[in-house]
Design a protein around this motif. Sequence first.
Motif, PDB file in Angstrom:
ATOM      1  N   VAL A  36      -5.563  17.577 -22.905  1.00 59.83           N
ATOM      2  CA  VAL A  36      -7.067  17.599 -22.427  1.00 59.83           C
ATOM      3  C   VAL A  36      -7.347  16.489 -21.377  1.00 59.83           C
ATOM      4  O   VAL A  36      -7.757  16.675 -20.455  1.00 59.83           O
ATOM      5  CB  VAL A  36      -8.154  17.161 -23.781  1.00 59.83           C
ATOM      6  N   MET A  37      -6.495  15.248 -21.896  1.00 57.59           N
ATOM      7  CA  MET A  37      -6.809  14.301 -20.715  1.00 57.59           C
ATOM      8  C   MET A  37      -6.152  14.804 -19.349  1.00 57.59           C
ATOM      9  O   MET A  37      -6.685  14.505 -18.422  1.00 57.59           O
ATOM     10  CB  MET A  37      -5.953  12.964 -21.045  1.00 57.59           C
ATOM     11  N   ILE A  47      -3.540  14.499 -25.196  1.00 58.00           N
ATOM     12  CA  ILE A  47      -3.038  14.304 -23.939  1.00 58.00           C
ATOM     13  C   ILE A  47      -3.103  15.586 -22.934  1.00 58.00           C
ATOM     14  O   ILE A  47      -3.358  15.331 -21.800  1.00 58.00           O
ATOM     15  CB  ILE A  47      -1.573  14.212 -24.252  1.00 58.00           C
ATOM     16  N   ARG A  83       0.745  -1.181   0.131  1.00 60.06           N
ATOM     17  CA  ARG A  83       0.080   0.137   0.180  1.00 60.06           C
ATOM     18  C   ARG A  83       0.921   1.073  -0.037  1.00 60.06           C
ATOM     19  O   ARG A  83       0.781   2.257  -0.618  1.00 60.06           O
ATOM     20  CB  ARG A  83      -0.914  -0.069   1.275  1.00 60.06           C
ATOM     21  N   LEU A  94       3.510   5.371  -5.948  1.00 58.17           N
ATOM     22  CA  LEU A  94       3.309   5.382  -7.418  1.00 58.17           C
ATOM     23  C   LEU A  94       2.198   6.226  -7.729  1.00 58.17           C
ATOM     24  O   LEU A  94       2.262   6.781  -8.917  1.00 58.17           O
ATOM     25  CB  LEU A  94       2.816   3.740  -7.848  1.00 58.17           C
ATOM     26  N   ARG A  95       1.237   6.602  -7.066  1.00 57.88           N
ATOM     27  CA  ARG A  95       0.108   7.087  -7.546  1.00 57.88           C
ATOM     28  C   ARG A  95       0.377   8.655  -7.557  1.00 57.88           C
ATOM     29  O   ARG A  95       0.211   9.271  -8.297  1.00 57.88           O
ATOM     30  CB  ARG A  95      -1.144   7.211  -6.250  1.00 57.88           C
ATOM     31  N   ALA A 124     -11.167  12.646  -6.662  1.00 55.67           N
ATOM     32  CA  ALA A 124     -11.529  11.271  -6.545  1.00 55.67           C
ATOM     33  C   ALA A 124     -10.695  10.683  -4.968  1.00 55.67           C
ATOM     34  O   ALA A 124     -11.325  10.034  -4.136  1.00 55.67           O
ATOM     35  CB  ALA A 124     -10.873  10.339  -7.374  1.00 55.67           C
ATOM     36  N   PHE A 179      -8.486  17.171 -17.503  1.00 52.17           N
ATOM     37  CA  PHE A 179      -9.555  16.569 -16.838  1.00 52.17           C
ATOM     38  C   PHE A 179      -9.260  15.749 -15.386  1.00 52.17           C
ATOM     39  O   PHE A 179      -9.669  15.753 -14.498  1.00 52.17           O
ATOM     40  CB  PHE A 179     -10.384  15.729 -17.678  1.00 52.17           C
ATOM     41  N   PHE A 180      -7.759  15.215 -15.647  1.00 57.98           N
ATOM     42  CA  PHE A 180      -7.175  14.202 -14.839  1.00 57.98           C
ATOM     43  C   PHE A 180      -6.838  15.338 -13.591  1.00 57.98           C
ATOM     44  O   PHE A 180      -7.191  15.003 -12.518  1.00 57.98           O
ATOM     45  CB  PHE A 180      -5.995  13.610 -15.378  1.00 57.98           C
ATOM     46  N   ARG A 231     -12.168   9.220  -1.587  1.00 62.10           N
ATOM     47  CA  ARG A 231     -12.024   7.964  -0.783  1.00 62.10           C
ATOM     48  C   ARG A 231     -11.329   8.313   0.735  1.00 62.10           C
ATOM     49  O   ARG A 231     -11.681   7.534   1.592  1.00 62.10           O
ATOM     50  CB  ARG A 231     -10.755   7.484  -1.725  1.00 62.10           C
ATOM     51  N   CYS A 235     -10.183  16.013 -12.031  1.00 61.79           N
ATOM     52  CA  CYS A 235     -11.097  14.832 -11.168  1.00 61.79           C
ATOM     53  C   CYS A 235     -10.146  14.113  -9.999  1.00 61.79           C
ATOM     54  O   CYS A 235     -10.741  13.719  -9.161  1.00 61.79           O
ATOM     55  CB  CYS A 235     -11.615  14.105 -12.176  1.00 61.79           C
ATOM     56  N   TYR A 236      -8.796  14.052 -10.454  1.00 65.39           N
ATOM     57  CA  TYR A 236      -8.251  13.100  -9.496  1.00 65.39           C
ATOM     58  C   TYR A 236      -8.120  13.580  -8.011  1.00 65.39           C
ATOM     59  O   TYR A 236      -8.521  12.666  -7.212  1.00 65.39           O
ATOM     60  CB  TYR A 236      -6.793  12.749  -9.981  1.00 65.39           C
ATOM     61  N   LEU A 238       1.409  12.605 -16.500  1.00 63.29           N
ATOM     62  CA  LEU A 238       0.909  13.034 -17.901  1.00 63.29           C
ATOM     63  C   LEU A 238       1.463  14.504 -18.049  1.00 63.29           C
ATOM     64  O   LEU A 238       1.891  14.976 -19.033  1.00 63.29           O
ATOM     65  CB  LEU A 238      -0.455  13.242 -17.603  1.00 63.29           C
TER      66      LEU A 238
END
Lengths: 263, 248
Positions: free
Chosen positions: A235-236, A233, A10, A16-17, A247, A239-240, A251, A243-244, A24
């Motif tokens: 654009v991604m 890329i 974990r 890693l996260r 998220a 948004f990432f 959590r 939104c990330y 990107l």
Amino acid sequence: MTTVALSEPRKSGHLLRNIGFAALPALILLWSLADLTLGRELVEWLPYLASGFLMNVVISLSAMTLGTVVGTIFGILQLMPYRPVRYPVVAYVQAFRNAPHLVLIFATTYIFPFEIVVFGNYLPFPDWLKAVIGLAIPASAYVAEITRGAILSIPTTQWEAAKGLGFSRSQALRWIILPQCLRRSLPPWMNILASITMGTSLASLVGVHELLHAATDASTAVRRLDFTIIAYIVVMAAFFTLCYPIARLTRRLEQHFNAGSRI
Amino acid sequence: MWNNGITGLFVELTNRLGLNYEFLATGYEAEIWRDGFITTLYLIALLIPVSLIAGLLFAACLTSGRLWLSAPVRAFVEITRNTPTLVQLMFSFLVLNSFVSNLVGGAQNNPLTPFFWVVAMVGLHIAALHAEAIRAGIEAVPASTVEAARGIGFSKLQILRYVEIPLAFRASLPAIVNNLINLVKLTTVGNAIAVSEITYASIMVWTQRDNVVSLMIVILLFFSLINLVVARVGLWVERKLAVPGYGL
């Protein structure tokens, strides 16, 4: 024994996260530095892309505000003891919770007029506003379900205690039940926020100038395959980065509230 | 058109309500529209197994404990969950598709249709969501159960196959049904790359006849119905698989 074995991966997963979060933007930066003509092209188009992204943020926040207000009211109405009030609201929630966002955006775009008359004045009714309503409809249906679930999850003894203290039904709802619901419904509300934010890209299909639309414009203007790739890329990545964090926070809040309720 | 009489009656009755379904009486538009429904149903029928199988594979990678397997899948899952499907679809259709075209020497030789890209992208997108649900289910399997399985000599793969997945599947079934409802809704993005599913076919009709409201009612009913069926089947499977006393 197993818990000790589990905590190790974990930790590295967390690292890693965080690397993934920067991957990107780093890719975009490295690529535009490696090929300077591409980098120059990208810098030239960035303000245009940014103006598109601003539209995404505006649509998402307005749709979420509208959806939350309407959804909260509908969630309370769903629990009303009067059937003529309850049934239409339940039908609304069921229909629009199951409807694709794209279909609702199409519906609002093509059904609403392009201008409205208010006291003899013609006011324009722009497409982005229609997209806001198109996304606010599913948002309100989801929020209504969350509100309903949260109210139901409050033990009935709380209602009875409030009654015992001389609170009326609406007073109990306002001062005792809803404040507790707020805490429980925050994580799912943020899930909806993320999904509505991603849904704003659908507005490009009805011609709203937002990020995906801007990227398509840019790639048709430049006509270079590597620019097209990097534009998408970007654009991604945009948004990432929006939104990330939502998220992750969702959590964390979920874990926090779960730990709290277990005691 | 199975029966002109019934269709005619339907068109007339709805016309009195102010709805316009006249296109049903013409062969051409009615056929496009009906094909749209069938394409959407076909997409859903194809996507459900594709997403479930890919989701299981991803979940197996995520829980394998091997970094070289789990890290790329984790990255894929996070990117998929946090970027719009439409952007992924446009990216794959415009970029990956042209790579494939270059590889086989020209777009005319490219065997990959827009339909393929919708199945691939939506399938992988939902698979990523399934993977997260199944992974959470696998992690919820009691450690003592896994240890007992290891104790009687099961290999890691056997534990996954006979112990973890059956139990995890039950725990993650509500989330999977939720994802499948999302899947049904996501099939509409095919519209962006001209896959003639129901919304695309409807646009064809309403640009000619200006009957958006009439078509919207049918589309919303259609999706409500499919999702009702999906939710009901999910509930049925949940009840069938329930282990008495296990709480799942």
